[in-house]
Design a protein around this motif. Structure first.
Motif, PDB file in Angstrom:
ATOM      1  N   GLY A   1       0.269  25.280   1.916  1.00 59.06           N
ATOM      2  CA  GLY A   1       0.933  24.089   1.394  1.00 59.06           C
ATOM      3  C   GLY A   1       0.563  22.875   2.211  1.00 59.06           C
ATOM      4  O   GLY A   1      -0.487  22.263   2.029  1.00 59.06           O
ATOM      5  N   ARG A   2       1.444  22.552   3.188  1.00 60.64           N
ATOM      6  CA  ARG A   2       1.344  21.272   3.883  1.00 60.64           C
ATOM      7  C   ARG A   2       0.037  21.035   4.627  1.00 60.64           C
ATOM      8  O   ARG A   2      -0.366  19.876   4.767  1.00 60.64           O
ATOM      9  CB  ARG A   2       2.558  21.117   4.819  1.00 60.64           C
ATOM     10  CG  ARG A   2       3.829  20.824   4.028  1.00 60.64           C
ATOM     11  CD  ARG A   2       5.074  21.068   4.825  1.00 60.64           C
ATOM     12  NE  ARG A   2       5.315  22.493   5.035  1.00 60.64           N
ATOM     13  CZ  ARG A   2       6.415  22.989   5.588  1.00 60.64           C
ATOM     14  NH1 ARG A   2       7.380  22.171   5.989  1.00 60.64           N
ATOM     15  NH2 ARG A   2       6.571  24.288   5.728  1.00 60.64           N
TER      16      ARG A   2
ATOM     17  N   ASP B   1       4.046  21.849  -3.570  1.00 57.01           N
ATOM     18  CA  ASP B   1       5.403  21.495  -3.146  1.00 57.01           C
ATOM     19  C   ASP B   1       5.594  19.987  -3.187  1.00 57.01           C
ATOM     20  O   ASP B   1       5.702  19.313  -2.157  1.00 57.01           O
ATOM     21  CB  ASP B   1       5.673  22.064  -1.749  1.00 57.01           C
ATOM     22  CG  ASP B   1       5.727  23.586  -1.758  1.00 57.01           C
ATOM     23  OD1 ASP B   1       6.118  24.159  -2.797  1.00 57.01           O
ATOM     24  OD2 ASP B   1       5.374  24.206  -0.737  1.00 57.01           O
TER      25      ASP B   1
ATOM     26  N   LYS C   1       0.467  27.450  -6.793  1.00 59.00           N
ATOM     27  CA  LYS C   1       1.824  27.991  -6.724  1.00 59.00           C
ATOM     28  C   LYS C   1       2.840  26.909  -7.088  1.00 59.00           C
ATOM     29  O   LYS C   1       2.825  25.819  -6.519  1.00 59.00           O
ATOM     30  CB  LYS C   1       2.109  28.506  -5.311  1.00 59.00           C
ATOM     31  CG  LYS C   1       3.472  29.171  -5.193  1.00 59.00           C
ATOM     32  CD  LYS C   1       3.649  29.840  -3.854  1.00 59.00           C
ATOM     33  CE  LYS C   1       4.141  28.925  -2.781  1.00 59.00           C
ATOM     34  NZ  LYS C   1       5.502  28.421  -2.971  1.00 59.00           N
TER      35      LYS C   1
HETATM   36  O1  C5P Z   1       3.693  24.071   3.569  1.00 57.08           O
HETATM   37  P1  C5P Z   1       3.545  25.545   3.811  1.00 57.08           P
HETATM   38  O2  C5P Z   1       2.099  25.990   3.904  1.00 57.08           O
HETATM   39  O3  C5P Z   1       4.419  26.054   4.943  1.00 57.08           O
HETATM   40  O4  C5P Z   1       4.102  26.187   2.458  1.00 57.08           O
HETATM   41  C1  C5P Z   1       4.281  27.557   2.302  1.00 57.08           C
HETATM   42  C2  C5P Z   1       4.708  27.855   0.913  1.00 57.08           C
HETATM   43  O5  C5P Z   1       4.876  29.267   0.810  1.00 57.08           O
HETATM   44  C3  C5P Z   1       6.039  27.216   0.519  1.00 57.08           C
HETATM   45  O6  C5P Z   1       5.928  26.868  -0.856  1.00 57.08           O
HETATM   46  C4  C5P Z   1       7.056  28.325   0.708  1.00 57.08           C
HETATM   47  O7  C5P Z   1       8.110  28.250  -0.205  1.00 57.08           O
HETATM   48  C5  C5P Z   1       6.201  29.568   0.412  1.00 57.08           C
HETATM   49  N1  C5P Z   1       6.666  30.810   1.003  1.00 57.08           N
HETATM   50  C6  C5P Z   1       6.872  30.995   2.360  1.00 57.08           C
HETATM   51  N2  C5P Z   1       7.335  32.187   2.841  1.00 57.08           N
HETATM   52  C7  C5P Z   1       7.575  33.194   2.015  1.00 57.08           C
HETATM   53  C8  C5P Z   1       7.359  33.033   0.628  1.00 57.08           C
HETATM   54  C9  C5P Z   1       6.877  31.818   0.159  1.00 57.08           C
HETATM   55  O8  C5P Z   1       6.617  30.086   3.137  1.00 57.08           O
HETATM   56  N3  C5P Z   1       7.977  34.360   2.507  1.00 57.08           N
END
Ligand code: C5P
Length: 235
Positions: A206-207, A9, A31
């Motif tokens: 992600g983060r 991201d 991803k």
């Molecule tokens: O930063 P974080 O770990 O919260 O990122 C989660 C990732 O998973 C983001 O790219 C978000 O778009 C994705 N995602 C989500 N919930 C979903 C599907 C995808 O958080 N139901």
């Protein structure tokens, strides 16, 4: 064990590849989401493929069946392995998508976003939500009946989905945080160990990795937790 997918991201191809290169070989699965794909398009998929990475294209498609099927067909040509669509797009949309996906591309149905609480869902759908879990399992069942190969759900619902629908339906869980990390905009977060214990097949992170002071070290900790034996508790 569950496999770990890192969410790229970030806004640019250069930043994304810098991150991939700095994370080394701990995981091969990445991803690509809306921000990066909107800026860089298929070039980011090609750059990952050149590095021999596995690719999850998270476009969360939701449109009329013909439009979604055509978009799935284009994603299949890009040779990505996972592609998301919203299960709330309905059975006909998911069937059309499954028809276009073929054998090499696994479609993942988004059930209820992990940023949403039961009260958010009540506001969107205009009805009382007794249990978010029931709605998630209902949407997962609809996805499987339409030929979709997996679902995206929070860790809290992973075991219920596995128990209701069987082990073959792939369960991917985002909303993963290392213990002590900030939740940010996610309403339902869990640790990697909790995700594995709930039966998740893949963890999206992600983060907790990308914004860590030392992303490679954070990823190493996530992968270590994810390597615990996977169980599916009875719900
Ligand atoms: O930063 P974080 O770990 O919260 O990122 C989660 C990732 O998973 C983001 O790219 C978000 O778009 C994705 N995602 C989500 N919930 C979903 C599907 C995808 O958080 N139901």
């Amino acid at each position: 064990m569950a496999q770990v997918i890192v969410a790229l991201d970030v806004p640019t191809l250069d930043e994304a590849m810098g991150l991939v290169d700095s994370l080394g070989e701990e995981t091969r699965f990445y991803k690509v989401g809306l921000e990066l794909f909107t800026r860089e398009g298929p070039s980011v998929v090609r750059a990952l493929a050149e590095r021999d990475k596995r690719i999850f294209l998270d476009l969360k498609l939701h449109d009329i069946p013909n439009t979604v099927a055509r978009a799935v067909d284009r994603a299949r040509e890009l040779e990505v392995e996972f592609l998301t669509l919203h299960t709330t797009g309905g059975r006909a949309m998911m069937e059309a998508a499954a028809g276009a996906a073929g054998d090499d591309l696994t479609l993942l149905g988004v059930t209820v976003l992990t940023s949403m609480t039961a009260s958010d869902v009540e506001d969107s759908w205009g009805r009382a939500v007794e249990s978010l879990e029931e709605d998630v399992v209902r949407l997962a069942r609809l996805a499987r009946a339409a030929g979709v190969g997996g679902v995206v759900a929070s860790v809290q619902e992973a075991a219920a989905i596995k128990n209701a629908l069987g082990a073959e339906l792939v369960v991917v869980t985002p909303g993963i945080r290392l213990a002590g990390d900030e939740a940010h905009d996610q309403a339902r977060v869990s640790t990697p160990a909790e995700a594995v214990a709930a039966g998740a097949d893949y963890l999206v992170i992600g983060r907790s990795v990308t914004q860590a002071p030392d992303p490679a070290e954070a990823l190493r900790r996530v992968c270590e937790e994810a390597s615990a034996p996977r169980t599916v508790p009875t719900t």
